[in-house]
Design an enzyme around this catalytic site. Structure first.
Site, PDB file in Angstrom:
ATOM      1  N   LYS A   1       6.481  36.209 -89.913  1.00 59.30           N
ATOM      2  CA  LYS A   1       5.349  36.317 -90.844  1.00 59.30           C
ATOM      3  C   LYS A   1       5.678  37.316 -91.953  1.00 59.30           C
ATOM      4  O   LYS A   1       5.376  37.074 -93.122  1.00 59.30           O
ATOM      5  CB  LYS A   1       4.089  36.768 -90.087  1.00 59.30           C
ATOM      6  CG  LYS A   1       3.526  35.676 -89.186  1.00 59.30           C
ATOM      7  CD  LYS A   1       2.385  36.202 -88.331  1.00 59.30           C
ATOM      8  CE  LYS A   1       1.986  35.175 -87.280  1.00 59.30           C
ATOM      9  NZ  LYS A   1       0.999  35.701 -86.322  1.00 59.30           N
TER      10      LYS A   1
ATOM     11  N   GLN B   1      -1.213  40.607 -83.642  1.00 63.27           N
ATOM     12  CA  GLN B   1      -0.507  39.555 -82.911  1.00 63.27           C
ATOM     13  C   GLN B   1      -1.106  39.388 -81.514  1.00 63.27           C
ATOM     14  O   GLN B   1      -1.233  40.349 -80.768  1.00 63.27           O
ATOM     15  CB  GLN B   1       0.984  39.934 -82.812  1.00 63.27           C
ATOM     16  CG  GLN B   1       1.844  38.914 -82.131  1.00 63.27           C
ATOM     17  CD  GLN B   1       1.954  37.596 -82.909  1.00 63.27           C
ATOM     18  OE1 GLN B   1       2.145  37.605 -84.121  1.00 63.27           O
ATOM     19  NE2 GLN B   1       1.812  36.485 -82.211  1.00 63.27           N
TER      20      GLN B   1
ATOM     21  N   ASP C   1      -6.658  35.813 -90.415  1.00 69.98           N
ATOM     22  CA  ASP C   1      -6.569  34.779 -89.374  1.00 69.98           C
ATOM     23  C   ASP C   1      -7.879  33.992 -89.296  1.00 69.98           C
ATOM     24  O   ASP C   1      -7.902  32.890 -88.750  1.00 69.98           O
ATOM     25  CB  ASP C   1      -6.315  35.420 -87.997  1.00 69.98           C
ATOM     26  CG  ASP C   1      -4.830  35.584 -87.699  1.00 69.98           C
ATOM     27  OD1 ASP C   1      -4.038  34.741 -88.158  1.00 69.98           O
ATOM     28  OD2 ASP C   1      -4.468  36.541 -86.985  1.00 69.98           O
TER      29      ASP C   1
END
Ligand code: NDP
Length: 288
Positions: A54, A98, A121
């Site tokens: 990422k 994460q 997200d």
């Protein structure tokens, strides 16, 4: 009949190119690039790989990316303090933690702690609520990628029967909402669904997000359907999806491969969500 294979790598590159242009325009206008911070708790090797990927992808489109790696024994209060600092940092536009996190930490608490404007997200209650309401918000990346692929291939959505297998917060549920918003008739299936093969055979659009290698067989697929395989399963034969690929190719109209299908779209839309979050935040502060 042989399915058209949907090329996720090409679609993801297209999205990244659009993001690159937006990042450059943002930097021209505001004198800095959008900033994305990935927080990782512990040193799980898979998390390490995802976070690095990422970060590299963010730098590849001209963003400023930073990684914060905390010890596995980090407490909720310690993580909260880190998130609060990132929430308050004006140079940070997107924050992601994460998953999964160690047992002493709560995923729902974390999702609530990240400021909704920086929740790239899209997992927090505020942003999921906006998605339900149809208001602008960061939409979870994987289902957003699926919609992009359907549109890129001009697959009809309005009025189509869509079956989403899986009801997770990160894929199945937001996927169902996005398809509903585009006027598909959506059924969400899960582990208690009766006669899943028969249900799947009704689908013009079949999205599999289960996590069971090749569970969906060729004879579960309506001839000509669009089959989107979100699953990523590590097996002795390598990475496979939730759909029996060789069988599906004979029946489906369109099919996403694994790897190289939905996977690359997820990071591309994380970048897209980040530049949009940056534009929204600075746009809002300019109007104050
Ligand atoms: P979860 O484990 O959170 O959810 C799985 C869902 O599948 C649940 O709703 C579960 O039902 C359902 N399910 C399990 N077994 C069956 C069954 N036998 N029949 C019907 N439904 C079943 O998974 P995620 O949504 O997080 O991920 C799904 C897959 O997608 C995984 O392989 C994951 O690795 C992959 N993934 C890929 C991404 C990408 O970038 N391509 C991103 C995110 C995920 P119930 O709710 O009843 O338990």
């Amino acid at each position: 009949m042989s399915a058209t294979i949907i090329d996720g790598k090409a679609a993801a590159e297209e999205v990244r190119e659009q993001v690159r242009e937006k990042v450059a325009a943002f930097a021209d206008r505001h004198g800095r690039s959008p900033g994305l911070v990935g927080v990782q708790v512990g040193d799980d090797p898979a998390s390490e790989i995802y976070q690095k990927r990422k970060a590299e992808a963010a730098e590849g489109v001209g963003m400023i990316s930073r990684r914060v790696v905390l010890p596995a024994e980090t407490t909720q209060a310690e993580l909260d303090a880190v998130l609060d600092d990132l929430n308050a940092d004006d140079a940070v536009d997107g924050v992601l933690v994460q998953l999964p996190v160690p047992d002493q930490l709560s995923e729902s608490h974390i999702a609530a702690r990240i400021h909704p404007d920086k929740d790239v997200d899209g997992f927090g209650a505020a942003n999921l609520g906006r998605l339900v309401r149809g208001e602008p918000a960061p939409v979870p990346c994987t289902p957003q990628g699926v919609m992009y692929m359907l549109d890129r291939h001009e697959i009809p959505i309005e009025g189509a029967n869509a079956v989403v297998v899986g009801r997770s917060l990160i894929v199945g549920k937001p996927q169902a909402l996005l398809l509903t918003a585009r006027s598909a008739t959506v059924t969400v299936a899960h582990s208690r669904t009766r006669d899943l093969p028969a249900l799947c055979r009704t689908a013009d659009i079949l999205v599999a997000a289960v996590g069971r290698p090749e569970m969906i067989r060729g004879d579960w697929i309506k001839p000509g359907a669009a089959v989107i395989d979100v699953g990523i399963n590590r097996t002795d034969d390598g990475l496979v999806g939730d759909v029996a690929d060789a069988e599906a190719r004979e029946v489906a109209g369109w099919l996403t491969p694994v790897p190289g299908g939905v996977g690359p779209m997820t990071i591309a839309f994380l970048l897209s969500n980040t530049v949009e979050a940056a534009e929204r935040r600075l746009g809002a502060s300019e109007q104050e």
